[in-house]
Design a protein around this motif. Sequence first.
Motif, PDB file in Angstrom:
ATOM      1  N   CYS A 389       8.459 -15.159 -11.754  1.00  0.00           N
ATOM      2  CA  CYS A 389       9.488 -14.572 -12.612  1.00  0.00           C
ATOM      3  C   CYS A 389       8.844 -14.258 -13.956  1.00  0.00           C
ATOM      4  N   GLY A 390       8.813 -12.982 -14.292  1.00  0.00           N
ATOM      5  CA  GLY A 390       8.164 -12.546 -15.522  1.00  0.00           C
ATOM      6  C   GLY A 390       6.867 -11.817 -15.222  1.00  0.00           C
ATOM      7  N   ALA A 391       6.569 -10.813 -16.027  1.00  0.00           N
ATOM      8  CA  ALA A 391       5.401  -9.957 -15.789  1.00  0.00           C
ATOM      9  C   ALA A 391       4.093 -10.733 -15.805  1.00  0.00           C
ATOM     10  N   LYS A 407       4.077 -16.275   2.010  1.00  0.00           N
ATOM     11  CA  LYS A 407       5.043 -15.233   1.684  1.00  0.00           C
ATOM     12  C   LYS A 407       5.230 -15.255   0.170  1.00  0.00           C
ATOM     13  N   ASN A 408       5.674 -14.128  -0.398  1.00  0.00           N
ATOM     14  CA  ASN A 408       5.867 -14.141  -1.849  1.00  0.00           C
ATOM     15  C   ASN A 408       7.108 -13.376  -2.268  1.00  0.00           C
ATOM     16  N   ILE A 409       7.659 -13.819  -3.390  1.00  0.00           N
ATOM     17  CA  ILE A 409       8.908 -13.283  -3.933  1.00  0.00           C
ATOM     18  C   ILE A 409       8.700 -12.955  -5.400  1.00  0.00           C
ATOM     19  N   ALA A 410       9.233 -11.815  -5.820  1.00  0.00           N
ATOM     20  CA  ALA A 410       9.247 -11.458  -7.241  1.00  0.00           C
ATOM     21  C   ALA A 410      10.693 -11.435  -7.716  1.00  0.00           C
ATOM     22  N   ILE A 411      10.972 -12.216  -8.758  1.00  0.00           N
ATOM     23  CA  ILE A 411      12.271 -12.139  -9.433  1.00  0.00           C
ATOM     24  C   ILE A 411      12.105 -11.141 -10.570  1.00  0.00           C
ATOM     25  N   MET A 412      12.917 -10.129 -10.592  1.00  0.00           N
ATOM     26  CA  MET A 412      12.844  -9.006 -11.524  1.00  0.00           C
ATOM     27  C   MET A 412      11.799  -7.996 -11.053  1.00  0.00           C
ATOM     28  N   LYS A 413      11.927  -6.793 -11.518  1.00  0.00           N
ATOM     29  CA  LYS A 413      11.028  -5.715 -11.130  1.00  0.00           C
ATOM     30  C   LYS A 413       9.635  -5.960 -11.714  1.00  0.00           C
ATOM     31  N   PRO A 414       8.599  -5.984 -10.873  1.00  0.00           N
ATOM     32  CA  PRO A 414       7.241  -6.198 -11.394  1.00  0.00           C
ATOM     33  C   PRO A 414       6.745  -4.965 -12.132  1.00  0.00           C
ATOM     34  N   PRO A 415       5.882  -5.142 -13.109  1.00  0.00           N
ATOM     35  CA  PRO A 415       5.381  -3.991 -13.882  1.00  0.00           C
ATOM     36  C   PRO A 415       4.440  -3.123 -13.048  1.00  0.00           C
ATOM     37  N   PHE A 416       4.351  -1.857 -13.407  1.00  0.00           N
ATOM     38  CA  PHE A 416       3.428  -0.927 -12.775  1.00  0.00           C
ATOM     39  C   PHE A 416       1.988  -1.444 -12.952  1.00  0.00           C
ATOM     40  N   PRO A 417       1.142  -1.347 -11.925  1.00  0.00           N
ATOM     41  CA  PRO A 417       1.278  -0.614 -10.659  1.00  0.00           C
ATOM     42  C   PRO A 417       1.793  -1.443  -9.491  1.00  0.00           C
ATOM     43  N   TYR A 418       2.219  -2.684  -9.720  1.00  0.00           N
ATOM     44  CA  TYR A 418       2.745  -3.501  -8.635  1.00  0.00           C
ATOM     45  C   TYR A 418       4.092  -2.936  -8.178  1.00  0.00           C
ATOM     46  N   ASN A 419       4.364  -3.033  -6.869  1.00  0.00           N
ATOM     47  CA  ASN A 419       5.625  -2.518  -6.340  1.00  0.00           C
ATOM     48  C   ASN A 419       6.040  -3.317  -5.113  1.00  0.00           C
ATOM     49  N   HIS A 420       7.031  -2.785  -4.367  1.00  0.00           N
ATOM     50  CA  HIS A 420       7.588  -3.509  -3.228  1.00  0.00           C
ATOM     51  C   HIS A 420       6.558  -3.784  -2.138  1.00  0.00           C
ATOM     52  N   CYS A 421       5.485  -3.019  -2.093  1.00  0.00           N
ATOM     53  CA  CYS A 421       4.449  -3.231  -1.073  1.00  0.00           C
ATOM     54  C   CYS A 421       3.683  -4.534  -1.298  1.00  0.00           C
ATOM     55  N   PHE A 423       5.033  -7.434  -2.198  1.00  0.00           N
ATOM     56  CA  PHE A 423       5.881  -8.618  -2.095  1.00  0.00           C
ATOM     57  C   PHE A 423       6.664  -8.605  -0.783  1.00  0.00           C
ATOM     58  N   ASP A 424       6.962  -9.794  -0.289  1.00  0.00           N
ATOM     59  CA  ASP A 424       7.800  -9.919   0.906  1.00  0.00           C
ATOM     60  C   ASP A 424       9.276  -9.817   0.559  1.00  0.00           C
ATOM     61  N   LEU A 425       9.622 -10.154  -0.686  1.00  0.00           N
ATOM     62  CA  LEU A 425      11.012 -10.056  -1.129  1.00  0.00           C
ATOM     63  C   LEU A 425      11.036  -9.838  -2.630  1.00  0.00           C
ATOM     64  N   MET A 426      11.915  -8.926  -3.071  1.00  0.00           N
ATOM     65  CA  MET A 426      12.089  -8.684  -4.505  1.00  0.00           C
ATOM     66  C   MET A 426      13.572  -8.810  -4.841  1.00  0.00           C
ATOM     67  N   LEU A 427      13.879  -9.588  -5.869  1.00  0.00           N
ATOM     68  CA  LEU A 427      15.247  -9.779  -6.346  1.00  0.00           C
ATOM     69  C   LEU A 427      15.353  -9.092  -7.701  1.00  0.00           C
ATOM     70  N   ILE A 428      15.984  -7.920  -7.726  1.00  0.00           N
ATOM     71  CA  ILE A 428      15.944  -7.069  -8.912  1.00  0.00           C
ATOM     72  C   ILE A 428      17.343  -6.851  -9.477  1.00  0.00           C
ATOM     73  N   PRO A 429      17.613  -7.299 -10.697  1.00  0.00           N
ATOM     74  CA  PRO A 429      18.888  -6.966 -11.338  1.00  0.00           C
ATOM     75  C   PRO A 429      19.031  -5.453 -11.480  1.00  0.00           C
ATOM     76  N   GLN A 430      20.245  -4.966 -11.401  1.00  0.00           N
ATOM     77  CA  GLN A 430      20.478  -3.522 -11.432  1.00  0.00           C
ATOM     78  C   GLN A 430      19.981  -2.874 -12.720  1.00  0.00           C
ATOM     79  N   HIS A 431      19.943  -3.627 -13.811  1.00  0.00           N
ATOM     80  CA  HIS A 431      19.491  -3.017 -15.062  1.00  0.00           C
ATOM     81  C   HIS A 431      17.968  -2.801 -15.075  1.00  0.00           C
ATOM     82  N   ASP A 432      17.234  -3.453 -14.132  1.00  0.00           N
ATOM     83  CA  ASP A 432      15.816  -3.118 -13.946  1.00  0.00           C
ATOM     84  C   ASP A 432      15.774  -1.878 -13.067  1.00  0.00           C
ATOM     85  N   TYR A 433      15.597  -0.717 -13.692  1.00  0.00           N
ATOM     86  CA  TYR A 433      15.711   0.547 -12.972  1.00  0.00           C
ATOM     87  C   TYR A 433      14.742   0.573 -11.788  1.00  0.00           C
TER      88      TYR A 433
END
Length: 649
Positions: A389-391, A407-421, A423-433
Motif C-alpha cells: 500500500c503506497g507507491a 501471489k501479490n496484491i496492490a492497494i491503490m493504483k500503482p504508479p507508472f510504469p507498473y500496471n495490472h500485469c 499484480f494478481d489483484l489490485m484494489l483501487i478506489p474509484q478516485h484513483d483514475y
Amino acid sequence: MGHFLVDWIGYWAVRLLACCINALPFQWALAVGRFLGAVFYYCHKRKRVAYVNLKAAFGTQYTPRELKRIARRTYVHIAQIAVEMFRFPYLDEAYVDTYVQMDGMERIPQALKKGKGLMFLTGHFGNWELMGIASAIRGFPMKILAREQKHSRLNGFLNRLRSTHDNEVIGKGMAVREIMQALRHNEIVAFASDQSGGPDGVYVDLFDRKTSTPPGVISIAQRTGCVVLPAFIVRKQKGRQHVCVHEPLEIPATGNAKEDVKVGLRNYLQLLEQYVRKYPDQWLWGHKRWKYTLNRSVVFLTDDKAGHRSQVQALLELFEDVAQEKGLQLTTEICTVRYKSEIHRMFLFVIAFLCGRWMQGYIPFLRFFLLPESYEKVRTAYADVVVSCGASAVPLNILLKHENGAKNIAIMKPPFPYNHCNFDLMLIPQHDYCPVKRKNIIKLTVALSPTDTDKLKSEGKKLKEKLMLSNNNIMSVLVGGDTKDYVYDVNMVEKTIDELIRLTRERNGFLLVTTSRRTRPDIIHLVKEKLFQEDCCKLLVIPTENNIENIVYGMIDVARIIIVTEDSVSMISESVQSGKPVIVIKMAKKGISKKHVRFQNNLIDEKLITVNTYENISNSFRVMMKRRGEKQPYSDEKDIISNALRNLI
C-alpha cells in the motif's frame, strides 16, 4: 501431432544420451552427469520452484546464496540419478558390493514371515530408483508404484529400466487392485509417498507446515495388516550409496482410523525430514510440495502514512476472516518501508520494474537501498501473498513476489510504469483514475478501512460508560492536519468550531472531538482554547498529548452524525463505512488535489456525504439526517474482496 513429435524426439534423444553415457567409464559418466545437471539448472524454469520450496522449508537457516547453491546441487544430483538409471540393465552383485552399502536388510525377511506382504516406503530422496534395483539384486524383487509420464515412449523406456532384475512396475489405473493382490501373495510393494496429496490428502506437519500428504500406504496397511518398512538411500562420494532400512513404521490401531492414518504419516514424514535436513540437496525440491497447505503467510508492505496503515489493517482483517472460514493457520507481518534517501527509492523503483523477475535469490542487495530495520524485516520475510500500500512499497512487492513465488496484491493504483500485469489483484478506489477493466482489478467506492463491527460496538460501549452519555444527540468531530499542498486556514477553523458549538447547543447535544498527529500546534492551541472549558464538549483528545487507544472507533459508534475534515481520504472512508451520516468540512481555501476532488464527487454522487464550509453546516446536517441508514457501500465490496482473497489463498 505436436505432442507425438515431442515424444518421439525426446525418446530417441534420451536413448542416444544413454548409449553415449554407458560407453564411458562409470566415474567419467558421473562427471558428465554432474556437468549436464549444472547446465540444466540454468535452463530449467523449475529451479525457481526449488528455491521457493527450500526457503519455505529452511527459512533463514541458509542465506539466499546458499539456497541457490543447494538448488543447483539438487539438479546435479538428479542428473547423476539419470546416469545410474541408464546402467540398470548392466548392474550386478559386484556393483552392489562395491558401490551400495545396505543396512537393515535383515528386516525384510523378518517382515515377510508374517505372510501379509511388505510395503517398502521411501521418498524422492537420494537415488530412490537404485534402491529398488539393489534390493532385487540382493534377492528381494519388488513391485514398484510409478507415476505415469505424459510422454508415452519416454515413460515406457523408464519403466523398462525400473523393471530390470525381476522388478515389476505398477502404473496408475488398476494400481490398488494390483497392490492388494501382491500383498496377498506376500510380495514386496515399493512406494515413494512424499509428494503432495492434493486437495483430498491428509494434512500432516512437514518442515513446520501442515501439508497435504497421500494417505494410501497407511490406509492399505490398516486394511491388510502388512508391515511397512521405511527405507532411504543416501548418495556418498564417487558414486557410492548407503541404503538404510528402518524399523517397521509405527501405525497405531486405536479404532479411530483417520487419526491413526495421520499419526502413521507423521511418523514417516518426521523420518523423511531428518534425512532431508541432513542432506538437503538430495530431495526432489522442484515439485510444488506446499501447494496444498493449511499454513499461509501474508506480508504487508506500507510506508509511514497513517491512511495507508489503516488500509493495510483493513485488508489484514479480511484475510483473517477468510483464513478462519477456510480453517487455515494465517501468519501475518507488517513491514514499514523506509529508504535511505529519495534517490535510493527511485533507483530501486527502476530496478524492480526492469529486473524484478530475475532477482530471485538477490534479496541481500536491498541493504544498499533500505534502512537497516526495514531491510532486516524484508530479508527474513517469507510470504505466500505479498500486499503493498503506497507507491514506495510497490518495488518491494514485485521483488518479494518473485523471491517467494508468491501471489501479490496492490492497494491503490500503482504508479507508472507498473500496471495490472504486475499484480494478481489490485484494489483501487474509484478516485484513483483507472479506465482499464480486468478480472484482477476491483474498484472501490471508498478507500479500505477497518470495519470491525464488534470492535466499534465494544469501544462505543466503553466510551458511553466512561463519559456517562445518556443523550444520543452526539456529534463526533475528526480533525486532520496539513498535507503537502493543503494548509489549514486558522480563521476557517475558528469559525467552524464556533458554528459546531452553536449547533450542538441548539440541539441540546454533545461534541466529541479528536485531532490527529498531523494537526499543527497552532490549530491544536485554538481547538483547546475554544473547547476545553465548553460544557457541550464532553471529550477532547489531542493524540500528541493524551492519546486514547481506539478512541476513533468509540466516537464513530456513539455518534449520531460525524463531522470530518476534508484532508484525509482515510478518515472520510472510515466514517462513511460506519453507515452514519457524514459531513465533510473544508478547512482551507485551496490545495485539495484533483484525485481528492474525484473522491469527494464520487461520494456526493452516491449521496454518502455532503461537502461544505462552516457557513452551510446547518443545512448539511438536515440533509444528511434525512439520508441516515440509507446505504453502506462497503458491505457488497467487502464480499467481492473476500471472494478474491479466497481464490488467492
